[in-house]
Design an enzyme around this catalytic site. Structure first.
Site, short mmCIF file in Angstrom:
data_model
loop_
_atom_site.label_atom_id
_atom_site.label_comp_id
_atom_site.label_asym_id
_atom_site.label_seq_id
_atom_site.Cartn_x
_atom_site.Cartn_y
_atom_site.Cartn_z
CG ASN A 9 -1.22 73.63 90.79
OD1 ASN A 9 -1.29 73.85 92.01
ND2 ASN A 9 -0.74 72.49 90.30
CE LYS A 11 2.78 72.74 90.06
NZ LYS A 11 3.76 72.02 89.23
CG HIS A 94 -0.71 68.09 90.04
ND1 HIS A 94 0.63 67.76 90.08
CD2 HIS A 94 -0.81 69.17 89.23
CE1 HIS A 94 1.30 68.63 89.32
NE2 HIS A 94 0.45 69.50 88.80
CD GLU A 96 3.88 68.97 91.17
OE1 GLU A 96 3.21 69.62 91.97
OE2 GLU A 96 4.44 69.48 90.17
CD GLU A 166 -1.02 69.79 84.77
OE1 GLU A 166 -0.90 71.01 84.65
OE2 GLU A 166 -0.78 69.19 85.85
N GLY A 172 6.96 72.07 85.02
CA GLY A 172 8.04 72.75 85.73
C GLY A 172 9.40 72.62 85.06
CB SER A 212 6.49 74.55 80.71
OG SER A 212 7.25 73.82 81.65
P1 PGA Z 1 4.03 74.36 85.40
O1 PGA Z 1 3.07 73.45 86.28
O2 PGA Z 1 3.17 75.33 84.64
O3 PGA Z 1 4.93 75.05 86.40
O4 PGA Z 1 4.77 73.45 84.48
C1 PGA Z 1 1.84 73.00 85.77
C2 PGA Z 1 1.17 72.09 86.76
O5 PGA Z 1 1.85 71.30 87.42
O6 PGA Z 1 -0.07 72.14 86.92
#
Ligand code: PGA
Length: 250
Positions: A9, A11, A94, A96, A166, A172, A212
Site C-alpha cells: 500500500n 499510500k 483503510h 486512514e 490492521e 506506520g 509495520s
Molecule cells: P505500515 O502501513 O506498513 O507502514 O504500517 C500499513 C498500512 O497502513 O496498510
C-alpha cells in the site's frame, strides 16, 4: 491451502517515474514466488504501473474508489473506471480513510458491493485503536467491522473478499502486534465469518495482517496459521525491502 497474498500500500507516495523503476526491479525479484504479489498505488500511477507490470506476476490495485458507477462526484473514481484500465484489486476502508475522510461501515459496505459488481477484488481493512485494545474491545470491534463490510454479499463474494486486520496503533509506528496476537485477531475474524456464512466459506477467506510489517518480522507473522498475507505500507516503497517480505518463504 490458502495462497498468501502480499499487498503493498503505497499510500500518497511514488511519482510515476519512481513507480516504474520500482516495479521493473521488483518484477525480477519476485518472478519465482508462489505468493500473490499486489501493489496498491495512487490513481495517478495506475496506468504506468499496469503497463510496467504487464507480463510479470505483479497485480495492480487502487487504494480507494467511489461506490457509484458515475455521476456528479467531483474528484472521485469509480470501480467501473478502475476495471476499465485493468486494475484487479482495491483497498477499501483503510483506517486512514475512515479517520480522515469519514468513511463509515455503511460506506465501506457499499464500496465492497460496487467492487464486486465490477469484478474487482476488495481488500477490506479492519482494526482497533490503542484505546479500544486497552479497553479489551479488540475482537468486538474487528468482528463488527467485518460483519458490516460483508453484509448482503453472496457466499461466493464473501469467500473472495480479502480482509486486512490492521491494528491502528501498529500502522506506520514501527510497533507490530505479536504474531500470536495478530493470529488470534485473524482467527476471531474467521470464526465470525464462519458463524454467519459457514465454515467452508470462512476457510477460503484470505485474512492479512498489516501494521509495520517489514523484512525482519514478516516471516514469523506469515507463518501463523490464520495469517494469509500482509498489507504493507512503508516497507512496500522499495523493491529491495518489499521483495524480502514477498520471498519470506524462500
Ligand atoms: P505500515 O502501513 O506498513 O507502514 O504500517 C500499513 C498500512 O497502513 O496498510
Amino acid at each position: 491451502m490458502r495462497k498468501k497474498v502480499i499487498a503493498g500500500n503505497w499510500k500518497m507516495n511514488m511519482l510515476p517515474n519512481e513507480a516504474i523503476e520500482m516495479i521493473t526491479k521488483l518484477a525480477e525479484y519476485v518472478k519465482d514466488t508462489n505468493n500473490e504479489v499486489v501493489l496498491c498505488v495512487p490513481y495517478i500511477d495506475l496506468f504506468y504501473c499496469l503497463m510496467t507490470a504487464q507480463g510479470t506476476n505483479i497485480k495492480i490495485g487502487a487504494q480507494n474508489m467511489h461506490y457509484e458507477e458515475k455521476g456528479a462526484y467531483t474528484g472521485e473514481i469509480s470501480a467501473k473506471m478502475l476495471k476499465s484500465i485493468g486494475v484487479e484489486y482495491v483497498i477499501i476502508g483503510h483506517s486512514e480513510r475512515r479517520e480522515y475522510f469519514a468513511e463509515t461501515d455503511e460506506i465501506v459496505n457499499k464500496k465492497v458491493k460496487s467492487a464486486f459488481a465490477n469484478d474487482l477484488k476488495p481488500i477490506v481493512c479492519v482494526g482497533e485503536t490503542l484505546e479500544q485494545r486497552e479497553a479489551g474491545n479488540t475482537f468486538d470491534i474487528i468482528t463488527a467491522q467485518t460483519e458490516k463490510a460483508l453484509y448482503g454479499l453472496s457466499l461466493d463474494e464473501v469467500q473472495n473478499t480479502i480482509i486486512a486486520y490492521e491494528p491502528i496503533w501498529a500502522i506506520g509506528t514501527g510497533k507490530t502486534a505479536t504474531s500470536e496476537d495478530a493470529n488470534e485477531a485473524c482467527k476471531k475474524i474467521r470464526e465470525k465469518i464462519s458463524k454467519i456464512y459457514g465454515q467452508n466459506v470462512a476457510n477460503g477467506v484470505i485474512i492479512q495482517y498489516g501494521g509495520s510489517m517489514n523484512p525482519e518480522n514478516a516471516k514469523e507473522l506469515l507463518q501463523m496459521p490464520d495469517i494469509d498475507g500482509g498489507l504493507v505500507g512503508g516497507a512496500s516503497l522499495k523493491a529491495e525491502t518489499f521483495e524480502k517480505i514477498v520471498n519470506y518463504n524462500k
